[in-house]
Design a protein around this motif. Sequence first.
Motif, short mmCIF file in Angstrom:
data_model
loop_
_atom_site.label_atom_id
_atom_site.label_comp_id
_atom_site.label_asym_id
_atom_site.label_seq_id
_atom_site.Cartn_x
_atom_site.Cartn_y
_atom_site.Cartn_z
N GLY A 253 0.78 -1.23 0.00
CA GLY A 253 0.00 0.00 0.00
C GLY A 253 0.81 1.27 0.00
N THR A 254 2.15 1.15 0.02
CA THR A 254 2.99 2.35 -0.04
C THR A 254 3.35 2.67 -1.49
OG1 THR A 254 4.98 1.01 0.32
CG2 THR A 254 3.95 1.98 2.25
N GLY A 255 3.79 3.88 -1.74
CA GLY A 255 4.07 4.33 -3.09
C GLY A 255 5.36 3.78 -3.64
N GLY A 256 5.61 4.11 -4.91
CA GLY A 256 6.86 3.74 -5.55
C GLY A 256 6.84 2.35 -6.17
N LEU A 257 8.01 1.73 -6.20
CA LEU A 257 8.21 0.48 -6.93
C LEU A 257 9.47 -0.19 -6.43
CD1 LEU A 257 7.73 -1.32 -9.60
CD2 LEU A 257 9.31 0.29 -10.70
N VAL A 258 9.41 -1.52 -6.24
CA VAL A 258 10.61 -2.31 -6.01
C VAL A 258 10.75 -3.26 -7.18
CG1 VAL A 258 11.85 -3.89 -4.49
CG2 VAL A 258 10.35 -2.14 -3.51
N SER A 259 11.78 -3.06 -7.98
CA SER A 259 11.96 -3.86 -9.20
C SER A 259 13.43 -4.20 -9.36
CB SER A 259 11.48 -3.07 -10.43
OG SER A 259 12.33 -1.96 -10.67
N VAL A 260 13.72 -5.05 -10.33
CA VAL A 260 15.12 -5.34 -10.65
C VAL A 260 15.86 -4.05 -10.94
CG1 VAL A 260 16.63 -6.38 -12.39
CG2 VAL A 260 14.73 -7.70 -11.43
N GLY A 261 15.21 -3.13 -11.63
CA GLY A 261 15.85 -1.86 -11.96
C GLY A 261 16.14 -1.01 -10.74
N THR A 262 15.16 -0.84 -9.84
CA THR A 262 15.39 0.02 -8.67
C THR A 262 16.45 -0.57 -7.76
OG1 THR A 262 13.65 -0.97 -7.27
CG2 THR A 262 12.99 0.82 -8.75
#
Length: 586
Positions: A253-262
């Motif tokens: 529910g928090t913003g942003g993104l966790v990805s391979v890129g980040t």
Amino acid sequence: MTRDPVRIANCSGFYGDRLAAALEMVEGGPIDVLTGDYLAELTMLILWKARQKDPGAGFARTFLIQLEQVLGTCLDRGIRIVSNAGGLNPTGLAGQIGALAERLGLHPEVAAVHGDDLLPRVPQLLADGVDLAHLDTGQRLADAGVEPVSANAYLGGWGIAEALDAGADVVVTGRVTDAALVVGPAAWWHGWARDDWDALAGAVVAGHVIECGPQACGGNYAFLDEVVDRRYPGFPIAEVAADGSSVITKHEGTGGLVSVGTVTAQLLYEIDSPAYANPDVVADFASCQVTQQAPDRVLISGTRGSAPPDRLKVALNHLGGYRNTMTLVLTGLDIEEKAAWAVDELFDILGGRDSFAETDVQLLRFDSPDAALNAHATAHLRITVKDPDRKKVGRRFSDATMQLALGGYAGFHTTTPPSAESAYGVYWPALVPRDAVEHVVVLPDGTSRVIADPPTGPLPVVEPGDGDAQPADEPTRRVPLGRVVGARSGDKGGNANVGLWARDDAGWAWLRATLTTERFRELLPEAAGLAVRRYELPHLRALNLVVVGLLGEGVASATRPDPQAKGLGEYLRSRMVEVPVRLLQS
């Protein structure tokens, strides 16, 4: 019996970060350890200045504000709190935590880690033959004729682990490495041995990823189109497993993104050689493998580690003198001629450029011809002076610029009123033998223990390369580099690093073949005459380039408009290059 992964949540990436983050991390979902990173080379100088006004200061006071919001809940839920907010005075902070807890009617077990402060011992170290030579220039401290105001060795995580094992609810430290805030809790949780190199290396990697808070969760991320949730990013959580592998995630529910890129971007942030030396282990960043497990869940695995070196890094700061900067605005026609006139006129008033220890003049061109708006027709003339004599660079300098208001170039005005001088510091990185540093933990019962050093070994040498592959002969289109390549940049003292990565194998093959050291210099003219170290990290499809000396003597001294090189990567992404059409189509 293997324990479940330990959930380590970070709530601070620097002194001054989001105050609400600690409460958000505690209330946002289940965690086992709450960490906060408050220290950087510049922060140590800031804390030193605070101690000059108040000898009881020297720690990050905002940590106490955050702690007041979460301490009771953490005690109720068994969440341990680990932070380097102690800065130059960890025992003083521990005392303040005790006073805070008493006001709140709480009874936490508090421990402090210290031994990093070498300032009182610098004269004896020099007398004993420890030359404290500058890591980049090789100059010996004694030959520089300067007197440090701070000198802190980077400690590892074993003091933190010892405190947690003794039942500490809150552990505050001085200058441990940023990654130690994860290494210590992970080693305690899983019961690792001092020579569990791969596991420890995995924890170093996890600590490096989450140390800068929301940067791992879409903050400062190059590919804007990937971050569809533009709310303030969540802060990161590292779920560190018994083998040292970790899953980087954030609260639901928090913003942003966790990805391979980040995660890749953060792995490349502010590093030098892929052999990343910490006091507890040398982590091979080139061995890391990054895999998307699920939305906002990225696995880091395969990290290899080896014994740490027998010397510790120490960060010294000394006062460089005083400085002042005034920025003159030039508008419309004849920008370069106006700038030259202003410089000559100003320094004639002041008695010549050589009357100052150092001057820096930069003409920053933002103007465009036939601009639709007045502001779009302006350029900035940024003039900085430095000198040991504060009177030379104070109002004497800034007031002199105002003499040009009616007797200088047409359209004269400045971005600020005349300003006073400010003291600036110079960062000096060096090495000390381990046996010159006593790593101490003060346990909750008031007793102290000296933390034994781990086994040591030679530092793996990773030679930088210029790159010699040749791009294929194929149709190309001239576009910004950033259309196919991500970047993350930052400072390592006086050096700048730029990590660049591709999103697929084809892009990596092209990036590796194209971005040689020579081509990098062409794209970054500021690197002319400076050493550039280029490293390849194939598992990450990435290059790391370190520009030695780009930032001068460190952020506190730098006159560059972007003193920490935060925008350097984005500048490189804006440069035009020939990119294969097939990559643009994919």
